[in-house]
Design a protein around this motif. Structure first.
Motif, PDB file in Angstrom:
ATOM      1  N   PHE B  74      22.694   0.333   5.296  1.00  0.00           N
ATOM      2  CA  PHE B  74      23.989  -0.059   5.359  1.00  0.00           C
ATOM      3  C   PHE B  74      23.924  -1.378   6.347  1.00  0.00           C
ATOM      4  N   HIS B  78      25.482  -5.093   5.751  1.00  0.00           N
ATOM      5  CA  HIS B  78      26.482  -5.943   6.089  1.00  0.00           C
ATOM      6  C   HIS B  78      25.916  -7.091   7.070  1.00  0.00           C
ATOM      7  N   VAL B  81      25.804  -9.964   4.706  1.00  0.00           N
ATOM      8  CA  VAL B  81      27.114 -10.642   4.658  1.00  0.00           C
ATOM      9  C   VAL B  81      27.125 -11.492   5.827  1.00  0.00           C
ATOM     10  N   MET B  82      27.096 -11.127   6.890  1.00  0.00           N
ATOM     11  CA  MET B  82      27.292 -11.819   8.044  1.00  0.00           C
ATOM     12  C   MET B  82      26.287 -12.990   8.322  1.00  0.00           C
ATOM     13  N   GLU B 100      31.684 -10.205  -1.937  1.00  0.00           N
ATOM     14  CA  GLU B 100      31.644  -9.888  -0.557  1.00  0.00           C
ATOM     15  C   GLU B 100      32.519  -8.610  -0.235  1.00  0.00           C
ATOM     16  N   GLU B 101      33.801  -8.574  -1.099  1.00  0.00           N
ATOM     17  CA  GLU B 101      34.488  -7.289  -0.589  1.00  0.00           C
ATOM     18  C   GLU B 101      33.579  -5.962  -1.016  1.00  0.00           C
ATOM     19  N   THR B 102      32.844  -6.021  -2.012  1.00  0.00           N
ATOM     20  CA  THR B 102      31.971  -4.998  -2.444  1.00  0.00           C
ATOM     21  C   THR B 102      31.116  -4.550  -1.480  1.00  0.00           C
ATOM     22  N   ILE B 104      31.248  -5.208   1.840  1.00  0.00           N
ATOM     23  CA  ILE B 104      31.705  -4.815   2.703  1.00  0.00           C
ATOM     24  C   ILE B 104      32.303  -3.204   2.679  1.00  0.00           C
TER      25      ILE B 104
END
Lengths: 320, 320
Positions: B74, B78, B81-82, B100-102, B104
């Motif tokens: 996890f 994340h 993404v960051m 990106e929504e996925t 998160i």
């Protein structure tokens, strides 16, 4: 039972007392900002009230109530990133005030913090409280996923929609009620009835949200009217209209570049023609009645029953 | 004690057996994708090995071991993404393969799932396991926040850097070791020694990562060499160079538009001139020695001791 506002004060005091670390500021400031952002505290209040209704000191459930509020705010934080929202409760969203990385990371920290809070003084209720909390969380993620999936579809059914809002928003209200009962050492069947009250309350609440977004009074509602229409959001109103509007007018307005005010007026006119405002309120009243019937099963004193009936009725008629 | 590969098999089997729901596919497919992505499974192996070293069946800690691996993945999801990363372990990151929504939302689901796994058959260890796990998680978020803060600064000290990597990456290895000991019903002082072994292992591991990114063999390393230099990443190497390079050459290369290959060569030349490859390896050996000295405090049989010494030595000399 206490007054609603008294429970809110207890919750707000507990949140003030959290004493999150000062540093790293970039991690913890957004959490403070999110928690102070003027939420209605409905979920933690339900937890405290359910605990007291079952005959226990509501403070028995205070940490779990705050855990639920922390978790609720975490979902708002991440939802705002996923929805690319600019404003929440009249203030910039965290990813606008700081940046997206901050919103993701501080949200993660809020989720972990909520499970830490859940465990405080949980005693022999810890395993059950975790099960309820984590199960609810997974439901919420599934609901959010369905909501995102629906954006790409025009054939979403009302049944699918009701399941999505059940998962995405209603089970958390159920969880809050159930958690209060759990911490009061209530038998599981009673916890479940409280949970069901909360879920039905939540369904009524979300449908009222759908209604207000299109028909609310901007002055009281607190945000611009018609946002859902402009965003082609699959609400109960839009899904019903897509199903029943024989002229195809609503279908053509979706994704069109008709000016904003005109789009809102035209879509709303279709809703009016189909009698949707009256029909959504019939449905809301049905869920409120179901919520109240759950209370009938609960071994709670009259003042507690009155508290939850009052809350249910207010949810059905609120205008913000 | 088992062989390292045997523990890996046990972990992989347990992960295969997770049987996450099929739907919503958009929520659960990215989780399956992330878990099957060929990780080394170092953390869950440490948990199982620590449990066995303390004389218990390692399966006593299997759910907690998988929880830690779920959590670790996890954080990678994340973090990617960051950091806006395109590739992880040779495959597209989740936000590139989906969106990106996925990334998160599936990450959030993985975090909750990891606490659910942690609770499975935890028995009377549940509260302690949660404390260790959640405390570790908060440390990791703090470390990630510091890492992001450091991007904007040129005056990061070595002490600050070491604290950042301790929080961001090392405490999780400590947690894995400590969790195995915890599930084996080990006294707290012994858990702490295992934890310290893991933290020191982690510090050595991260410093070796810093070294390999600049000096590794591309064929064995598995990713392009010099990425940290190109990204002006504040690694141990860069921070030491910024501190000691009197010519100011490294300072000027940061953020410059010098061509990639030239930038890598020039920065590496400064590192060479300052003797940093040798000095970072001195430091790595020191942390390995400290890790091994933690083992001295542990009431574990010789084959267990050999297992953890071997692991520590391999971490210090690995080339990928």
């Amino acid at each position: 039972m206490k007054e609603f506002d008294e429970y809110i004060s207890i919750v707000n005091k507990a949140i003030e007392n959290l004493k999150l670390p000062a540093n790293p500021a970039g991690l913890y400031d957004p959490i403070r900002y999110t928690l102070e952002c003027g939420g209605k505290r409905l979920r933690p209040v339900l937890a405290l009230a359910a605990c007291e209704a079952m005959g226990k000191d509501p403070m028995t459930a205070i940490h779990q109530a705050v855990a639920i509020e922390m978790f609720h705010n975490f979902t708002l934080l991440h939802d705002d990133v996923m929805d690319n929202a600019d404003v929440r409760r009249g203030r910039p969203t965290v990813h606008r005030k700081w940046d997206e990385e901050t919103a993701i990371l501080s949200g993660d920290a809020m989720l972990t913090t909520s499970t830490m809070l859940l465990a405080i003084k949980a005693g022999e209720n810890l395993a059950s409280a975790l099960d309820l909390f984590n199960g609810t969380a997974m439901n919420i993620y599934e609901g959010q996923q369905l909501d995102m999936d629906f954006e790409k579809r025009l054939d979403v059914s009302i049944e699918e929609y009701m399941e999505m809002i059940r998962l995405k928003t209603s089970v958390l209200l159920g969880c809050a009620c159930g958690m209060g009962a759990l911490m009061a050492q209530t038998p599981f069947e009673t916890q479940l009835q409280f949970f069901n009250y909360g879920v039905n309350l939540g369904l009524a609440f979300q449908l009222q949200d759908d209604y207000l977004d299109t028909y609310g009074d901007p002055k009281t509602f607190g945000k611009a009217i018609g946002g859902d229409i402009l965003n082609d959001k699959k609400t109960w109103l839009l899904i019903m209209a897509l199903k029943e509007d024989q002229t195809g007018e609503v279908r053509n307005l979706i994704g069109s570049d008709v000016p904003a005010e005109e789009k809102i007026n035209k879509v709303r006119a279709v809703y009016d023609r189909l009698g949707l405002p009256e029909r959504i309120h019939e449905l809301i009243r049905a869920y409120i009645d179901t919520a109240i019937s759950c209370l009938d099963q609960l071994p709670i004193p009259p003042d507690a029953r009155a508290f939850f009936i009052d809350l249910a009725l207010k949810s059905a008629t609120r205008n913000k």
